[in-house]
Structures are given as structure tokens and as C-alpha cells.
Motif scaffolding. Structure first.
Motif, PDB file in Angstrom:
ATOM      1  N   ALA A 116       0.812  -1.216   0.000  1.00 47.19           N
ATOM      2  CA  ALA A 116       0.000   0.000   0.000  1.00 47.19           C
ATOM      3  C   ALA A 116       0.846   1.267   0.000  1.00 47.19           C
ATOM      4  O   ALA A 116       0.359   2.332  -0.366  1.00 47.19           O
ATOM      5  CB  ALA A 116      -0.934  -0.005   1.201  1.00 47.19           C
ATOM      6  N   THR A 117       2.121   1.169   0.373  1.00 49.24           N
ATOM      7  CA  THR A 117       2.990   2.352   0.417  1.00 49.24           C
ATOM      8  C   THR A 117       3.620   2.660  -0.931  1.00 49.24           C
ATOM      9  O   THR A 117       4.191   3.736  -1.097  1.00 49.24           O
ATOM     10  CB  THR A 117       4.112   2.177   1.453  1.00 49.24           C
ATOM     11  N   ILE A 118       3.503   1.757  -1.894  1.00 45.74           N
ATOM     12  CA  ILE A 118       4.084   2.000  -3.223  1.00 45.74           C
ATOM     13  C   ILE A 118       3.238   3.041  -3.946  1.00 45.74           C
ATOM     14  O   ILE A 118       2.023   2.893  -4.035  1.00 45.74           O
ATOM     15  CB  ILE A 118       4.147   0.692  -4.038  1.00 45.74           C
ATOM     16  N   PRO A 119       3.885   4.093  -4.454  1.00 44.38           N
ATOM     17  CA  PRO A 119       3.104   5.142  -5.137  1.00 44.38           C
ATOM     18  C   PRO A 119       2.402   4.602  -6.380  1.00 44.38           C
ATOM     19  O   PRO A 119       2.944   3.755  -7.089  1.00 44.38           O
ATOM     20  CB  PRO A 119       4.150   6.177  -5.547  1.00 44.38           C
ATOM     21  N   LYS A 120       1.205   5.088  -6.619  1.00 41.03           N
ATOM     22  CA  LYS A 120       0.441   4.734  -7.819  1.00 41.03           C
ATOM     23  C   LYS A 120       0.254   5.998  -8.641  1.00 41.03           C
ATOM     24  O   LYS A 120      -0.025   7.063  -8.092  1.00 41.03           O
ATOM     25  CB  LYS A 120      -0.942   4.177  -7.450  1.00 41.03           C
ATOM     26  N   TYR A 121       0.397   5.880  -9.918  1.00 39.39           N
ATOM     27  CA  TYR A 121       0.234   7.018 -10.807  1.00 39.39           C
ATOM     28  C   TYR A 121      -0.832   6.675 -11.830  1.00 39.39           C
ATOM     29  O   TYR A 121      -0.822   5.604 -12.423  1.00 39.39           O
ATOM     30  CB  TYR A 121       1.557   7.354 -11.502  1.00 39.39           C
ATOM     31  N   TYR A 122      -1.769   7.581 -12.004  1.00 43.83           N
ATOM     32  CA  TYR A 122      -2.871   7.356 -12.910  1.00 43.83           C
ATOM     33  C   TYR A 122      -2.846   8.405 -14.000  1.00 43.83           C
ATOM     34  O   TYR A 122      -2.524   9.564 -13.751  1.00 43.83           O
ATOM     35  CB  TYR A 122      -4.219   7.421 -12.168  1.00 43.83           C
ATOM     36  N   LYS A 123      -3.232   8.001 -15.171  1.00 39.86           N
ATOM     37  CA  LYS A 123      -3.279   8.914 -16.298  1.00 39.86           C
ATOM     38  C   LYS A 123      -4.325   9.990 -16.039  1.00 39.86           C
ATOM     39  O   LYS A 123      -5.451   9.694 -15.686  1.00 39.86           O
ATOM     40  CB  LYS A 123      -3.620   8.138 -17.574  1.00 39.86           C
ATOM     41  N   ASN A 124      -3.934  11.217 -16.201  1.00 37.41           N
ATOM     42  CA  ASN A 124      -4.835  12.349 -16.043  1.00 37.41           C
ATOM     43  C   ASN A 124      -4.780  13.137 -17.341  1.00 37.41           C
ATOM     44  O   ASN A 124      -3.863  13.928 -17.539  1.00 37.41           O
ATOM     45  CB  ASN A 124      -4.414  13.216 -14.861  1.00 37.41           C
ATOM     46  N   PRO A 125      -5.726  12.911 -18.244  1.00 41.91           N
ATOM     47  CA  PRO A 125      -5.668  13.599 -19.527  1.00 41.91           C
ATOM     48  C   PRO A 125      -5.669  15.110 -19.347  1.00 41.91           C
ATOM     49  O   PRO A 125      -6.391  15.630 -18.516  1.00 41.91           O
ATOM     50  CB  PRO A 125      -6.928  13.156 -20.260  1.00 41.91           C
TER      51      PRO A 125
END
Length: 86
Positions: free
Chosen positions: A59-68
Motif C-alpha cells: 500500500a505504500t508503493i506510489p500509484k500514478y494514474y493517467k490524467n488527460p
């Protein structure tokens, strides 16, 4: 964090000895080539996630999501209000 837009075959230099070349994209996948010394550890995020068994650590691993870009503009609405006069 640095966010860039790049064209095919452009590259980034990290320090003096790590080069990342952008080869292009298709079908939602981007192809890159990394030229780095053998001493530099390069690991894909999916491989890291598969190795971690502890859910708290995962849960501590950063997540990056596409933000158009411009998503806010596409979601906004124009509302016209007319006053009805008798």
C-alpha cells in the motif's frame, strides 16, 4: 516529479550515463529503450508489486494514474439561466 511530453525518438539523459529513448506508442502502450550501466538497477513496477507479499508495504508503493490534459474543461457544463418575465 517532472511531467513531459515527448515525440518518438526523443530521449532523456539522467545524469551522465543513463539514457531513456522513447520509441513510440500504440494501443495504450509506450515503448522505451533504457541505456544504463549494469550497476543501475532497473525494475518494472509490476515486478515489484508481484514480489511484495506484505499488504501494508504494498500500500505504500506510489500509484500514478493517467490524467488527460484538459479533463476539467471537458467535464464542465455551460448552464444558461433565463429569467421569465410576465
Amino acid at each position: 516529479m517532472l511531467r513531459l511530453s515527448v515525440r518518438d525518438e526523443e530521449f532523456l539523459m539522467i545524469g551522465d550515463d543513463v539514457k531513456i529513448v522513447f520509441l513510440g506508442s500504440s494501443g495504450g502502450q509506450t515503448r522505451i529503450m533504457i541505456d544504463a550501466p549494469k550497476e543501475v538497477n532497473i525494475v518494472r513496477s509490476k515486478a515489484i508489486e508481484k514480489r511484495i507479499q506484505d499488504s501494508k508495504l504494498l500500500a505504500t508503493i506510489p500509484k500514478y494514474y493517467k490524467n488527460p490534459e484538459g479533463a476539467e474543461k471537458k467535464k464542465s457544463k455551460v448552464v444558461i439561466v433565463q429569467n421569465k418575465q410576465d
